[in-house]
Write a protein that holds these residues in place. Structure first.
Motif, PDB file in Angstrom:
ATOM      1  N   ALA A 352      -1.133  36.973 -64.786  1.00 30.14           N
ATOM      2  CA  ALA A 352       0.207  37.165 -64.229  1.00 30.14           C
ATOM      3  C   ALA A 352       0.184  37.228 -62.706  1.00 30.14           C
ATOM      4  O   ALA A 352       1.104  36.736 -62.040  1.00 30.14           O
ATOM      5  CB  ALA A 352       0.817  38.442 -64.797  1.00 30.14           C
ATOM      6  N   GLU A 353      -0.872  37.819 -62.150  1.00 32.52           N
ATOM      7  CA  GLU A 353      -0.910  37.993 -60.694  1.00 32.52           C
ATOM      8  C   GLU A 353      -1.385  36.746 -59.955  1.00 32.52           C
ATOM      9  O   GLU A 353      -0.877  36.446 -58.863  1.00 32.52           O
ATOM     10  CB  GLU A 353      -1.824  39.169 -60.332  1.00 32.52           C
ATOM     11  CG  GLU A 353      -1.860  39.465 -58.840  1.00 32.52           C
ATOM     12  CD  GLU A 353      -2.522  40.786 -58.503  1.00 32.52           C
ATOM     13  OE1 GLU A 353      -2.630  41.103 -57.296  1.00 32.52           O
ATOM     14  OE2 GLU A 353      -2.930  41.508 -59.438  1.00 32.52           O
ATOM     15  N   TYR A 354      -2.340  36.004 -60.529  1.00 32.72           N
ATOM     16  CA  TYR A 354      -2.989  34.945 -59.768  1.00 32.72           C
ATOM     17  C   TYR A 354      -2.771  33.529 -60.298  1.00 32.72           C
ATOM     18  O   TYR A 354      -2.894  32.569 -59.535  1.00 32.72           O
ATOM     19  CB  TYR A 354      -4.497  35.207 -59.688  1.00 32.72           C
ATOM     20  CG  TYR A 354      -4.844  36.496 -58.984  1.00 32.72           C
ATOM     21  CD1 TYR A 354      -4.600  36.651 -57.621  1.00 32.72           C
ATOM     22  CD2 TYR A 354      -5.395  37.561 -59.682  1.00 32.72           C
ATOM     23  CE1 TYR A 354      -4.926  37.837 -56.964  1.00 32.72           C
ATOM     24  CE2 TYR A 354      -5.720  38.748 -59.046  1.00 32.72           C
ATOM     25  CZ  TYR A 354      -5.480  38.881 -57.686  1.00 32.72           C
ATOM     26  OH  TYR A 354      -5.787  40.049 -57.053  1.00 32.72           O
ATOM     27  N   PHE A 355      -2.485  33.365 -61.569  1.00 32.66           N
ATOM     28  CA  PHE A 355      -2.412  32.020 -62.134  1.00 32.66           C
ATOM     29  C   PHE A 355      -0.998  31.545 -62.433  1.00 32.66           C
ATOM     30  O   PHE A 355      -0.699  30.362 -62.266  1.00 32.66           O
ATOM     31  CB  PHE A 355      -3.264  31.929 -63.409  1.00 32.66           C
ATOM     32  CG  PHE A 355      -4.736  31.791 -63.143  1.00 32.66           C
ATOM     33  CD1 PHE A 355      -5.322  30.552 -62.994  1.00 32.66           C
ATOM     34  CD2 PHE A 355      -5.531  32.917 -63.008  1.00 32.66           C
ATOM     35  CE1 PHE A 355      -6.675  30.417 -62.732  1.00 32.66           C
ATOM     36  CE2 PHE A 355      -6.893  32.807 -62.740  1.00 32.66           C
ATOM     37  CZ  PHE A 355      -7.465  31.550 -62.601  1.00 32.66           C
ATOM     38  N   VAL A 356      -0.141  32.430 -62.889  1.00 28.87           N
ATOM     39  CA  VAL A 356       1.233  32.036 -63.175  1.00 28.87           C
ATOM     40  C   VAL A 356       1.913  31.638 -61.865  1.00 28.87           C
ATOM     41  O   VAL A 356       1.946  32.425 -60.912  1.00 28.87           O
ATOM     42  CB  VAL A 356       2.005  33.173 -63.871  1.00 28.87           C
ATOM     43  CG1 VAL A 356       3.474  32.786 -64.046  1.00 28.87           C
ATOM     44  CG2 VAL A 356       1.377  33.497 -65.224  1.00 28.87           C
ATOM     45  N   ASP A 357       2.418  30.415 -61.807  1.00 25.80           N
ATOM     46  CA  ASP A 357       3.065  29.917 -60.585  1.00 25.80           C
ATOM     47  C   ASP A 357       4.575  30.070 -60.745  1.00 25.80           C
ATOM     48  O   ASP A 357       5.231  29.257 -61.397  1.00 25.80           O
ATOM     49  CB  ASP A 357       2.694  28.451 -60.364  1.00 25.80           C
ATOM     50  CG  ASP A 357       3.183  27.921 -59.017  1.00 25.80           C
ATOM     51  OD1 ASP A 357       4.047  28.573 -58.392  1.00 25.80           O
ATOM     52  OD2 ASP A 357       2.703  26.846 -58.602  1.00 25.80           O
ATOM     53  N   HIS A 358       5.097  31.114 -60.130  1.00 22.40           N
ATOM     54  CA  HIS A 358       6.520  31.410 -60.250  1.00 22.40           C
ATOM     55  C   HIS A 358       7.376  30.538 -59.332  1.00 22.40           C
ATOM     56  O   HIS A 358       8.601  30.532 -59.460  1.00 22.40           O
ATOM     57  CB  HIS A 358       6.784  32.889 -59.945  1.00 22.40           C
ATOM     58  CG  HIS A 358       6.159  33.824 -60.932  1.00 22.40           C
ATOM     59  ND1 HIS A 358       6.649  34.001 -62.198  1.00 22.40           N
ATOM     60  CD2 HIS A 358       5.063  34.620 -60.837  1.00 22.40           C
ATOM     61  CE1 HIS A 358       5.903  34.884 -62.845  1.00 22.40           C
ATOM     62  NE2 HIS A 358       4.926  35.265 -62.046  1.00 22.40           N
ATOM     63  N   VAL A 359       6.748  29.807 -58.427  1.00 24.99           N
ATOM     64  CA  VAL A 359       7.484  28.972 -57.481  1.00 24.99           C
ATOM     65  C   VAL A 359       7.650  27.557 -58.038  1.00 24.99           C
ATOM     66  O   VAL A 359       8.774  27.043 -58.159  1.00 24.99           O
ATOM     67  CB  VAL A 359       6.772  28.931 -56.119  1.00 24.99           C
ATOM     68  CG1 VAL A 359       7.500  27.976 -55.168  1.00 24.99           C
ATOM     69  CG2 VAL A 359       6.693  30.334 -55.522  1.00 24.99           C
ATOM     70  N   ASP A 360       6.543  26.915 -58.382  1.00 23.62           N
ATOM     71  CA  ASP A 360       6.581  25.512 -58.798  1.00 23.62           C
ATOM     72  C   ASP A 360       6.444  25.322 -60.306  1.00 23.62           C
ATOM     73  O   ASP A 360       6.566  24.205 -60.802  1.00 23.62           O
ATOM     74  CB  ASP A 360       5.481  24.725 -58.087  1.00 23.62           C
ATOM     75  CG  ASP A 360       5.735  24.608 -56.599  1.00 23.62           C
ATOM     76  OD1 ASP A 360       6.914  24.429 -56.220  1.00 23.62           O
ATOM     77  OD2 ASP A 360       4.773  24.707 -55.810  1.00 23.62           O
ATOM     78  N   GLY A 361       6.195  26.384 -61.040  1.00 25.23           N
ATOM     79  CA  GLY A 361       6.111  26.282 -62.491  1.00 25.23           C
ATOM     80  C   GLY A 361       4.696  26.143 -63.011  1.00 25.23           C
ATOM     81  O   GLY A 361       3.750  25.905 -62.256  1.00 25.23           O
ATOM     82  N   SER A 362       4.540  26.298 -64.329  1.00 21.18           N
ATOM     83  CA  SER A 362       3.268  26.239 -65.036  1.00 21.18           C
ATOM     84  C   SER A 362       2.288  27.262 -64.454  1.00 21.18           C
ATOM     85  O   SER A 362       2.691  28.277 -63.884  1.00 21.18           O
ATOM     86  CB  SER A 362       2.690  24.822 -64.995  1.00 21.18           C
ATOM     87  OG  SER A 362       1.575  24.694 -65.862  1.00 21.18           O
ATOM     88  N   TRP A 363       1.007  27.005 -64.602  1.00 26.38           N
ATOM     89  CA  TRP A 363      -0.043  27.849 -64.026  1.00 26.38           C
ATOM     90  C   TRP A 363      -0.861  27.019 -63.046  1.00 26.38           C
ATOM     91  O   TRP A 363      -1.038  25.804 -63.239  1.00 26.38           O
ATOM     92  CB  TRP A 363      -0.999  28.340 -65.112  1.00 26.38           C
ATOM     93  CG  TRP A 363      -0.454  29.366 -66.057  1.00 26.38           C
ATOM     94  CD1 TRP A 363       0.852  29.598 -66.378  1.00 26.38           C
ATOM     95  CD2 TRP A 363      -1.237  30.275 -66.837  1.00 26.38           C
ATOM     96  NE1 TRP A 363       0.935  30.600 -67.300  1.00 26.38           N
ATOM     97  CE2 TRP A 363      -0.332  31.040 -67.608  1.00 26.38           C
ATOM     98  CE3 TRP A 363      -2.600  30.520 -66.962  1.00 26.38           C
ATOM     99  CZ2 TRP A 363      -0.755  32.028 -68.482  1.00 26.38           C
ATOM    100  CZ3 TRP A 363      -3.024  31.507 -67.841  1.00 26.38           C
ATOM    101  CH2 TRP A 363      -2.115  32.253 -68.584  1.00 26.38           C
TER     102      TRP A 363
END
Length: 411
Positions: A352-363
């Motif tokens: 959740a902190e390092y891999f989930v990309d909340h800006v561009d999507g996916s991981w």
């Protein structure tokens, strides 16, 4: 040991909602999945088609797999996506002259084209999901793919699959590998759950037994590369340590992935050699966690280690963390031992902190040793398979395959 009075995360409706939300967010990624040549397109970091890449058969199969399964769960839009990319497996990516499947859409005219067991395992997996979802050509393609595996890849003498042929099936390479066989186990378990003959489950068990034996002889680090006689080649690719599919040394993520698969196999079959699959899964899991986990202010798993457990490639790949999550979830729910729940929470915190990309999507598919986005081993975000499955394995009770778990839940 149980978790005492503290509730396990997967019993919490709020955690189940988080997993459902994250899987939906992942499945929304991509402005278009369709490659002009047929099959699935390679997606860049923002989910846009990257046409510098051909349509890869394994990516096509993975995308079809996750969206067919999502359709079983009642997710609107996924069935249409699955149908469109699956069509590539029926047409442009299929070798109508020689049989089997090309590695990519560019191979039909390439004199150097080959056919790999790795790719065919994913065709079996996608066809299994298609059959479970009721696609009219799903079972037919599954039977065809299994026929190819039986005729070209399965080696009855060793109880393993060969790896690489020339595209016209005239020459078999001497290399043998664990990676293709690992994905074949996953695919064969799913195939039987989708209605294929049980002989394929028995063959998956033979592969599992062999891998357990090699791991036990090597302090539970799994040899990845072998000769044609299945003799381990521990120094293979020592000069190409970050190879995408055949890296040197022990692959941490595969220790976790095999641990999960052994538990899944234990639910439907017994070892022909008397191995305790769950105990073997625990040994593989703990070796991978001990060798691969790097604690500290920027925690994560290295990609590979040497045969003493020392890190070799220190970049962190998303699929390794996904498989750690899946193995922890599977072992926690199967054994009810608290240590796996503790790991499960830790691994998801890192995701959740390092891999989930909340800006561009996916991981992010890769981060460096400081958990900053990187592209040393992988570029773009072509693959939803590992991340989506991490959410589903976490969400649903352990089963022999995702086909069985999601099909049974949707009834």
């Amino acid at each position: 040991m149980s978790s005492g009075h503290r509730r396990s995360w997967w019993t919490l409706p709020s955690h189940q909602l988080w997993l459902d939300t994250e899987s939906s967010r992942l499945l929304d990624f991509g402005t278009s999945l369709d490659h002009p040549a047929g099959g699935a397109v390679w997606l860049d970091d923002r989910g846009n088609p990257d046409l510098d890449h051909p349509a890869h058969t394994y990516i096509t199969a993975r995308m079809a797999h996750v969206h067919f399964l999502a359709s079983l769960l009642g997710r609107p839009g996924s069935r249409r996506k699955a149908d469109r990319v699956f069509d590539g497996l029926l047409t442009s990516l299929r070798d109508s002259e020689n049989g089997g499947w090309f590695e990519s859409s560019s191979d039909a005219t390439s004199p150097d084209a080959v056919k790999n067991a790795y790719t065919h395992a994913f065709v079996v997996l996608a066809a299994s999901a298609a059959a479970a979802a009721g696609h009219p050509d799903g079972r037919g393609l599954l039977d065809e793919a299994l026929d190819i595996v039986a005729a070209r890849f399965w080696d009855e003498q060793y109880g393993m699959c060969a790896d690489t042929w020339t595209a016209d099936w005239t020459e078999l390479d001497d290399y043998r590998g664990i990676n293709a066989n690992m994905h074949m186990v996953e695919a064969l378990l799913a195939a039987v759950d989708a209605g294929a003959p049980t002989i394929w489950r028995e063959r998956a068990v033979r592969i599992c037994d062999n891998v357990i034996g090699w791991a036990q002889e090597n302090d539970h680090r799994i040899p990845e590369h072998f000769t044609a006689q299945w003799i381990p080649q521990l120094e293979f690719n020592s000069d190409d340590t970050a190879n995408q599919f055949k890296p040197y040394g022990a692959t941490v993520g595969h220790g976790f992935e095999w641990a999960r698969l052994l538990v899944q196999a234990s639910m439907v079959a017994a070892s022909a050699q008397g191995h305790d699959y769950v105990e073997s899964a625990k040994s593989l899991y703990h070796r991978a966690a001990q060798d691969g986990w790097q604690p500290g202010p920027t925690p994560g798993f290295v990609y590979t280690t040497d045969w003493s457990g020392q890190p070799v490639v220190t970049e962190r790949l998303h699929w390794v963390l996904c498989e750690a999550i899946g193995a922890a979830a599977t072992l926690a729910r199967h054994t009810r031992e608290d240590r796996y729940e503790q790991d499960y929470r830790t691994w998801w915190d890192v995701a959740a902190e390092y891999f989930v990309d909340h800006v561009d999507g996916s991981w992010h598919h890769e981060v460096d040793s400081n958990n900053r986005p990187a592209a040393t081993v992988w570029s773009g975000k072509p693959d939803l398979y590992h991340a989506v499955q991490a959410t589903w394995i976490s969400r649903y009770a352990p089963s022999s395959s995702m086909v069985a778990a999601l099909r049974d839940d949707s009834r």
